[in-house]
Design an enzyme around this catalytic site. Structure first.
Site, PDB file in Angstrom:
ATOM      1  N   ARG A 118      -7.898  -0.474   0.814  1.00 46.80           N
ATOM      2  CA  ARG A 118      -8.304  -1.653   0.442  1.00 46.80           C
ATOM      3  C   ARG A 118      -8.580  -1.311  -1.180  1.00 46.80           C
ATOM      4  NH1 ARG A 118     -12.520  -1.990   5.106  1.00 46.80           N
ATOM      5  NH2 ARG A 118     -10.764  -0.748   6.092  1.00 46.80           N
ATOM      6  N   ASP A 120       1.626   6.321   5.656  1.00 50.33           N
ATOM      7  CA  ASP A 120       0.673   5.201   5.116  1.00 50.33           C
ATOM      8  C   ASP A 120       1.199   4.598   3.587  1.00 50.33           C
ATOM      9  OD1 ASP A 120      -1.787   4.163   5.443  1.00 50.33           O
ATOM     10  OD2 ASP A 120      -2.974   5.462   4.336  1.00 50.33           O
ATOM     11  N   LYS A 128     -10.128  12.780   8.453  1.00 49.80           N
ATOM     12  CA  LYS A 128      -9.659  12.363   9.718  1.00 49.80           C
ATOM     13  C   LYS A 128      -9.621  13.631  10.844  1.00 49.80           C
ATOM     14  CE  LYS A 128      -6.417   8.708   8.290  1.00 49.80           C
ATOM     15  NZ  LYS A 128      -7.122   7.577   8.939  1.00 49.80           N
ATOM     16  N   GLU A 159      -9.439   3.741   2.041  1.00 54.54           N
ATOM     17  CA  GLU A 159      -8.978   4.011   0.538  1.00 54.54           C
ATOM     18  C   GLU A 159      -7.926   2.741   0.524  1.00 54.54           C
ATOM     19  OE1 GLU A 159      -7.680   5.243   3.241  1.00 54.54           O
ATOM     20  OE2 GLU A 159      -5.596   5.065   2.984  1.00 54.54           O
ATOM     21  N   ASP A 207     -12.272   7.064   3.814  1.00 55.01           N
ATOM     22  CA  ASP A 207     -11.016   6.763   4.597  1.00 55.01           C
ATOM     23  C   ASP A 207     -10.663   5.406   4.736  1.00 55.01           C
ATOM     24  OD1 ASP A 207      -8.694   7.429   6.138  1.00 55.01           O
ATOM     25  OD2 ASP A 207      -9.947   7.686   8.264  1.00 55.01           O
ATOM     26  N   ASP A 214      -2.535  10.297   4.075  1.00 55.44           N
ATOM     27  CA  ASP A 214      -4.026   9.921   3.965  1.00 55.44           C
ATOM     28  C   ASP A 214      -4.842  10.744   4.958  1.00 55.44           C
ATOM     29  OD1 ASP A 214      -6.376   8.574   4.157  1.00 55.44           O
ATOM     30  OD2 ASP A 214      -5.548   6.773   5.618  1.00 55.44           O
ATOM     31  N   LYS A 273       0.930  -1.294  -0.017  1.00 55.69           N
ATOM     32  CA  LYS A 273       0.082  -0.057  -0.131  1.00 55.69           C
ATOM     33  C   LYS A 273       0.969   1.104   0.208  1.00 55.69           C
ATOM     34  CE  LYS A 273      -3.292   2.561   2.939  1.00 55.69           C
ATOM     35  NZ  LYS A 273      -4.274   2.584   4.245  1.00 55.69           N
TER      36      LYS A 273
HETATM   37  N1  BES Z   1      -4.301   4.509   6.954  1.00 56.36           N
HETATM   38  C1  BES Z   1      -5.236   4.156   7.515  1.00 56.36           C
HETATM   39  C2  BES Z   1      -5.110   3.137   8.907  1.00 56.36           C
HETATM   40  C3  BES Z   1      -4.169   3.458   9.683  1.00 56.36           C
HETATM   41  C4  BES Z   1      -4.623   3.749  11.227  1.00 56.36           C
HETATM   42  C5  BES Z   1      -2.757   3.297   9.769  1.00 56.36           C
HETATM   43  C6  BES Z   1      -3.649   4.451  11.967  1.00 56.36           C
HETATM   44  C7  BES Z   1      -1.788   3.695  10.613  1.00 56.36           C
HETATM   45  C8  BES Z   1      -2.299   4.257  11.873  1.00 56.36           C
HETATM   46  C9  BES Z   1      -6.458   3.505   6.794  1.00 56.36           C
HETATM   47  O1  BES Z   1      -6.667   4.037   5.654  1.00 56.36           O
HETATM   48  C10 BES Z   1      -7.794   4.020   7.566  1.00 56.36           C
HETATM   49  O2  BES Z   1      -7.914   5.158   7.654  1.00 56.36           O
HETATM   50  N2  BES Z   1      -8.455   3.126   8.056  1.00 56.36           N
HETATM   51  C11 BES Z   1      -9.708   3.070   8.540  1.00 56.36           C
HETATM   52  C12 BES Z   1     -10.779   2.253   8.100  1.00 56.36           C
HETATM   53  C13 BES Z   1     -12.138   2.428   8.360  1.00 56.36           C
HETATM   54  C14 BES Z   1     -12.620   3.844   7.882  1.00 56.36           C
HETATM   55  C15 BES Z   1     -13.174   1.483   7.929  1.00 56.36           C
HETATM   56  C16 BES Z   1      -9.643   3.056  10.001  1.00 56.36           C
HETATM   57  O3  BES Z   1      -8.813   2.134  10.652  1.00 56.36           O
HETATM   58  O4  BES Z   1     -10.242   3.746  10.798  1.00 56.36           O
HETATM   59 ZN    ZN Z   2      -4.942   4.792   4.837  1.00 55.35          ZN
HETATM   60 MN    MN Z   3      -7.515   5.936   5.295  1.00 56.05          MN
END
Ligand code: BES
Ligand code: ZN
Ligand code: MN
Length: 498
Positions: A349, A286, A275, A347, A345, A268, A263
């Site tokens: 996947r 990210d 966020k 994104e 968010d 992000d 990834k």
């Molecule tokens: N890049 C984030 C995940 C992440 C969170 C990486 C903290 C490192 C530290 C990912 O893109 C994300 O935002 N995931 C969301 C998914 C949700 C919206 C279903 C999450 O984990 O909150």
């Molecule tokens: Zn992300």
């Molecule tokens: Mn995200």
């Protein structure tokens, strides 16, 4: 910097610093005993008085001692010998190097600890070499005055009686792996104003030896031609156009091909599902999965491991704008499967769906993806352990075993069919969130699973271990370069037993 193995008596090592390890649960033995004789029993006396504790990563600097050719001696605790493993040796070496590389020096030497249970000389040299190298580099890439200095030379010192070829070979691997981990850490630590899809792709071109690794960069037009609609959907919100880097290393002739996908979200923000500032703060990390894949392919090629590897790095920025993805949008992926976007968010996947499908179309035989994918994985396992999910238990076991040999921590989460229900969409084939926070690491993996066909696949969610919020004795804060070494280890096992 040059990292080499040296075979000479410890008292004769000419270095700015000579590092030596002491165990917590036994009397000073081996290398420490040898040095103790040269120092008229000083180390034993310090041990008695508990100035040398032997506790893991405890440091005792001894400055300017007659009897040794080295200017200074640094005793580092290795903890209990009975608990020793690769990561303990690596961390102790890193802790030692971190404390002394705040100044310039010509030569840093480490006496390789002998008889570490369960580890060969080669394992010890590799772990110590990589650890020393990591301890030389901090996160201060843009400081006007450097805070850390890489020595001109790093020596791994073994007794003259040791098997030279084995230790020299391990030193060579440590040098290559150490540089690869440096690269991954640097890419993660670079500010997002400097590292975005186009510049990341340029760094990839620069990083690999182009005689050995074919590096193709797909630009936006070519990504459209490859029908990667989900990736393009995420990229739309940013003025920076996306890239897909494809790395091919064919060291394995007609053998099987290992596919690695990482990834690469260079920043992000969450997109319209924005966020908070606090959540966004570290989101330059990210792209740690893409950095790990690039670094690993580079190391695998430099080590000339007889294996075929395909690396795919989908690179995008996730930003809100008038062009950005909206909630309710439906994207058509490379396979034709449609995804309803219910949270912009989620994104990672989306871009991985297209990248995994692309890798499968290039006829890889087995697949691993690495992604800072979910906060839910950190809730499940904490910040130091990666989540592993997959569709083939034998393949998952091989990836877990490689991680263990590399001294990196991963733990498997289940992929029961019941989770598939959570990502069914009313409008499209699937949706990009599970609709609940519960099981969030798994519902993300479940979406990825739909894009790997029948290929054995393992997904490493590295959201926790990719980034260190605080420094510790053995690690700097910022990018960690995690799982580069696991991938190198996996590739070498893959080449031996395809
Ligand atoms: N890049 C984030 C995940 C992440 C969170 C990486 C903290 C490192 C530290 C990912 O893109 C994300 O935002 N995931 C969301 C998914 C949700 C919206 C279903 C999450 O984990 O909150
Ligand atoms: Zn992300
Ligand atoms: Mn995200």
């Amino acid at each position: 910097m040059e990292l080499t193995a040296q075979f000479l008596p410890l008292a004769e090592v000419q270095a700015d610093w000579l590092i030596v390890g002491a165990w917590e649960d036994e009397n000073l033995a081996g290398a420490v005993a040898v040095l103790n004789d040269k120092l008229d029993g000083l180390l034993y006396r310090l041990r008695e008085k508990k100035d040398i504790s032997g506790k893991a990563n405890d440091l005792t600097p001894l400055l300017g001692h007659a009897g040794l050719a080295a200017d200074r001696l640094l005793v580092v605790g290795l903890g209990k010998r009975t608990k020793a493993d690769r990561s303990i040796v690596q961390d102790a070496a890193a802790a030692a190097a971190r404390s002394i590389t705040v100044k310039k020096m010509a030569r840093m030497a480490l006496a390789l600890p002998e008889d570490v249970p369960g580890l060969t000389w080669s394992d010890v040299a590799l772990a110590a070499g990589v650890g020393l190298m990591q301890g030389c580099l901090g996160p201060g890439l843009r400081k006007s005055e450097a805070a850390r200095f890489i020595p001109e030379a790093i020596w791994l010192v073994a007794p003259p009686s040791a098997n030279r070829q084995i230790i020299q070979e391990a030193a060579r691997r440590a040098d290559i792996e150490g540089r690869a981990v440096w690269l991954a850490r640097e890419l993660v630590n670079l500010p997002p104003c400097d590292l975005y899809p186009e510049t990341f792709a340029a760094r990839a071109l620069e990083a690999v030896d182009r005689e050995r690794v074919q590096c193709t960069i797909l630009d936006e037009k070519q990504i459209e031609a490859e029908r990667m609609g989900a990736l393009l959907g995420v990229a739309k919100g940013s003025d920076r156009t996306p890239r897909v880097v494809v790395l091919r290393y064919n060291g394995g002739g007609n053998g099987r091909t290992l596919g690695l996908v990482g990834k690469g979200v260079t920043f992000d923000s969450g997109g319209l599902s924005l966020k908070t500032s606090e959540q966004m703060l570290d989101m330059k990390c990210d792209m740690a999965g893409a950095a790990a894949v690039l670094a690993a392919v580079k190391a695998i090629a430099e080590l000339e491991i007889p294996v075929n590897v395909l690396g795919v790095l989908p690179l995008v920025e996730n930003l809100p704008s008038g062009q950005a993805l909206k909630l309710g949008d439906v994207l058509t992926t490379r396979t034709g499967k449609t995804i309803e976007v219910l949270n912009t968010d989620a994104e990672g996947r989306l871009i991985l769906a297209d990248a995994l499908a692309y890798a499968v179309d290039q006829k890889v035989d087995d697949l691993v993806d690495l992604a800072t994918l979910t906060g839910a994985c950190m809730v499940a396992l904490g910040v130091e352990v990666a989540g592993l999910m997959g569709n083939d238990q034998k393949w998952c076991d091989r990836v877990l075993a490689a991680a263990q040999r590399a001294g990196e921590k991963a733990w498997q989460l289940p992929m029961f069919p019941l989770y598939d229900e959570l990502i069914k969409s009313e409008v499209a084939d699937i949706k990009n969130t599970g609709g609940t926070r519960y099981g969030g690491a798994i519902t993300a993996a479940k979406l990825l699973e739909q894009f790997v066909g029948n290929v054995p696949w393992a997904h490493l969610d590295i959201a926790g271990p990719a980034w260190a919020e605080h420094e510790s004795a053995s690690h700097d804060s910022g990018g960690t370069g995690c799982f580069v070494r696991t991938l190198v280890e996996l590739a070498s096992e893959y080449s031996a037993r395809p």
